[in-house]
Write a protein that holds these residues in place. Structure first.
Motif, PDB file in Angstrom:
ATOM      1  N   GLY A  28       0.731  -1.232  -0.028  1.00  0.00           N
ATOM      2  CA  GLY A  28      -0.086  -0.024  -0.023  1.00  0.00           C
ATOM      3  C   GLY A  28       0.854   1.103   0.189  1.00  0.00           C
ATOM      4  O   GLY A  28       2.056   1.299  -0.389  1.00  0.00           O
ATOM      5  N   PRO A  29       0.196   2.555   0.276  1.00  0.00           N
ATOM      6  CA  PRO A  29       0.954   3.598   0.365  1.00  0.00           C
ATOM      7  C   PRO A  29       2.224   3.579   1.404  1.00  0.00           C
ATOM      8  O   PRO A  29       3.291   4.306   0.934  1.00  0.00           O
ATOM      9  CB  PRO A  29      -0.024   4.819   0.840  1.00  0.00           C
ATOM     10  CG  PRO A  29      -1.412   4.114   0.642  1.00  0.00           C
ATOM     11  CD  PRO A  29      -1.215   2.566   0.646  1.00  0.00           C
ATOM     12  N   ASP A  30       2.223   3.026   2.463  1.00  0.00           N
ATOM     13  CA  ASP A  30       3.354   2.958   3.469  1.00  0.00           C
ATOM     14  C   ASP A  30       4.557   2.500   2.685  1.00  0.00           C
ATOM     15  O   ASP A  30       5.646   2.679   2.831  1.00  0.00           O
ATOM     16  CB  ASP A  30       2.995   2.290   4.809  1.00  0.00           C
ATOM     17  CG  ASP A  30       1.946   3.297   5.495  1.00  0.00           C
ATOM     18  OD1 ASP A  30       2.256   4.494   5.370  1.00  0.00           O
ATOM     19  OD2 ASP A  30       1.086   2.654   6.068  1.00  0.00           O
ATOM     20  N   ILE A  33       6.141   4.541   0.022  1.00  0.00           N
ATOM     21  CA  ILE A  33       6.739   5.784   0.572  1.00  0.00           C
ATOM     22  C   ILE A  33       8.085   5.224   1.171  1.00  0.00           C
ATOM     23  O   ILE A  33       8.913   5.736   1.049  1.00  0.00           O
ATOM     24  CB  ILE A  33       6.046   6.304   1.867  1.00  0.00           C
ATOM     25  CG1 ILE A  33       4.815   7.079   1.249  1.00  0.00           C
ATOM     26  CG2 ILE A  33       6.798   7.465   2.595  1.00  0.00           C
ATOM     27  CD1 ILE A  33       3.601   7.457   2.366  1.00  0.00           C
ATOM     28  N   HIS A  48      11.398   5.504   8.808  1.00  0.00           N
ATOM     29  CA  HIS A  48      10.150   5.274   8.562  1.00  0.00           C
ATOM     30  C   HIS A  48       9.527   3.763   8.945  1.00  0.00           C
ATOM     31  O   HIS A  48       8.735   3.721   9.389  1.00  0.00           O
ATOM     32  CB  HIS A  48       9.990   5.560   7.073  1.00  0.00           C
ATOM     33  CG  HIS A  48       8.627   5.471   6.556  1.00  0.00           C
ATOM     34  ND1 HIS A  48       8.174   4.348   5.925  1.00  0.00           N
ATOM     35  CD2 HIS A  48       7.466   6.199   6.723  1.00  0.00           C
ATOM     36  CE1 HIS A  48       6.803   4.609   5.482  1.00  0.00           C
ATOM     37  NE2 HIS A  48       6.508   5.726   6.256  1.00  0.00           N
ATOM     38  N   ARG A  72      -5.529   8.627  15.171  1.00  0.00           N
ATOM     39  CA  ARG A  72      -4.826   8.226  13.979  1.00  0.00           C
ATOM     40  C   ARG A  72      -3.228   8.515  13.947  1.00  0.00           C
ATOM     41  O   ARG A  72      -2.906   9.751  14.684  1.00  0.00           O
ATOM     42  CB  ARG A  72      -5.241   8.576  12.569  1.00  0.00           C
ATOM     43  CG  ARG A  72      -6.538   7.981  12.359  1.00  0.00           C
ATOM     44  CD  ARG A  72      -7.128   8.392  10.840  1.00  0.00           C
ATOM     45  NE  ARG A  72      -6.032   7.632   9.955  1.00  0.00           N
ATOM     46  CZ  ARG A  72      -6.218   6.532   9.316  1.00  0.00           C
ATOM     47  NH1 ARG A  72      -7.092   5.582   9.812  1.00  0.00           N
ATOM     48  NH2 ARG A  72      -5.337   6.054   8.531  1.00  0.00           N
ATOM     49  N   GLY A  75       1.175  10.195   9.714  1.00  0.00           N
ATOM     50  CA  GLY A  75       2.263   9.608   8.718  1.00  0.00           C
ATOM     51  C   GLY A  75       1.922   8.042   8.162  1.00  0.00           C
ATOM     52  O   GLY A  75       2.938   7.749   7.485  1.00  0.00           O
ATOM     53  N   ILE A  76       0.947   7.647   8.760  1.00  0.00           N
ATOM     54  CA  ILE A  76       0.700   6.252   8.484  1.00  0.00           C
ATOM     55  C   ILE A  76      -0.775   6.088   7.845  1.00  0.00           C
ATOM     56  O   ILE A  76      -1.515   6.453   8.449  1.00  0.00           O
ATOM     57  CB  ILE A  76       0.837   5.118   9.949  1.00  0.00           C
ATOM     58  CG1 ILE A  76       2.145   5.377  10.357  1.00  0.00           C
ATOM     59  CG2 ILE A  76       0.635   3.888   9.528  1.00  0.00           C
ATOM     60  CD1 ILE A  76       2.581   4.660  11.823  1.00  0.00           C
ATOM     61  N   TYR A  77      -0.449   5.418   6.721  1.00  0.00           N
ATOM     62  CA  TYR A  77      -1.953   5.247   6.098  1.00  0.00           C
ATOM     63  C   TYR A  77      -2.372   3.932   5.905  1.00  0.00           C
ATOM     64  O   TYR A  77      -3.434   3.831   5.764  1.00  0.00           O
ATOM     65  CB  TYR A  77      -1.548   5.577   4.410  1.00  0.00           C
ATOM     66  CG  TYR A  77      -0.919   7.104   4.472  1.00  0.00           C
ATOM     67  CD1 TYR A  77      -1.990   8.326   4.535  1.00  0.00           C
ATOM     68  CD2 TYR A  77       0.341   7.510   4.367  1.00  0.00           C
ATOM     69  CE1 TYR A  77      -1.194   9.451   4.628  1.00  0.00           C
ATOM     70  CE2 TYR A  77       0.845   8.463   4.022  1.00  0.00           C
ATOM     71  CZ  TYR A  77       0.027   9.807   4.481  1.00  0.00           C
ATOM     72  OH  TYR A  77       0.662  10.935   4.402  1.00  0.00           O
ATOM     73  N   SER A  78      -1.752   2.748   6.527  1.00  0.00           N
ATOM     74  CA  SER A  78      -2.289   1.519   6.548  1.00  0.00           C
ATOM     75  C   SER A  78      -3.270   1.311   7.652  1.00  0.00           C
ATOM     76  O   SER A  78      -2.947   1.716   8.650  1.00  0.00           O
ATOM     77  CB  SER A  78      -1.011   0.648   6.710  1.00  0.00           C
ATOM     78  OG  SER A  78      -1.670  -0.941   6.963  1.00  0.00           O
ATOM     79  N   GLU A  79      -4.498   0.993   7.379  1.00  0.00           N
ATOM     80  CA  GLU A  79      -5.475   0.476   8.435  1.00  0.00           C
ATOM     81  C   GLU A  79      -4.948  -0.481   9.327  1.00  0.00           C
ATOM     82  O   GLU A  79      -5.338  -0.754  10.461  1.00  0.00           O
ATOM     83  CB  GLU A  79      -6.766   0.263   7.584  1.00  0.00           C
ATOM     84  CG  GLU A  79      -7.471   1.448   6.808  1.00  0.00           C
ATOM     85  CD  GLU A  79      -7.471   2.646   7.856  1.00  0.00           C
ATOM     86  OE1 GLU A  79      -8.090   2.564   9.072  1.00  0.00           O
ATOM     87  OE2 GLU A  79      -7.415   3.672   7.407  1.00  0.00           O
ATOM     88  N   GLN A  82      -2.883   1.051  11.913  1.00  0.00           N
ATOM     89  CA  GLN A  82      -3.506   2.053  12.492  1.00  0.00           C
ATOM     90  C   GLN A  82      -4.149   1.222  13.657  1.00  0.00           C
ATOM     91  O   GLN A  82      -4.460   2.178  14.862  1.00  0.00           O
ATOM     92  CB  GLN A  82      -4.377   2.897  11.802  1.00  0.00           C
ATOM     93  CG  GLN A  82      -3.853   3.988  10.817  1.00  0.00           C
ATOM     94  CD  GLN A  82      -3.142   4.936  11.606  1.00  0.00           C
ATOM     95  OE1 GLN A  82      -3.623   5.290  12.937  1.00  0.00           O
ATOM     96  NE2 GLN A  82      -2.486   5.899  10.916  1.00  0.00           N
TER      97      GLN A  82
END
Length: 93
Positions: A28-30, A33, A48, A72, A75-79, A82
């Protein structure tokens, strides 16, 4: 979370940070990045990756203790990291 799995994850992250992020956050996005940060420099990728792993283990320990984080992590996009994904399944296991 087991101590052995945490140590193994740390060793994997030291060798190749995106692999450690993939193990915790998935694709995913993390991960994207972290790959970009690792290409830009080895140290930013590590920072990171270890931040994501810290939040993941902290939130999973809180979920086991019955405390759910209300905010939340920045800087973290993963559910999954989170805490919205494993929060319901960790109590049933």
């Amino acid at each position: 979370m087991g101590v052995v799995s945490a140590i193994l994850l740390i060793l994997i992250t030291i060798i190749f940070p995106p692999l450690g992020v993939f193990a915790v956050a998935g694709c995913g996005p993390d991960l994207l990045i972290n790959i970009c940060l690792t290409i830009l420099g080895y140290l930013p990728g590590h920072l990171h990756a270890f931040y994501i792993e810290y939040v993941y283990y902290e939130r999973s320990e809180q979920a086991v203790a019955g405390r759910i984080a209300s905010e939340r992590a920045p800087g973290i996009y993963s559910e999954r990291v989170q805490g919205t994904v494993y929060g319901a399944t960790s109590n049933s296991a």
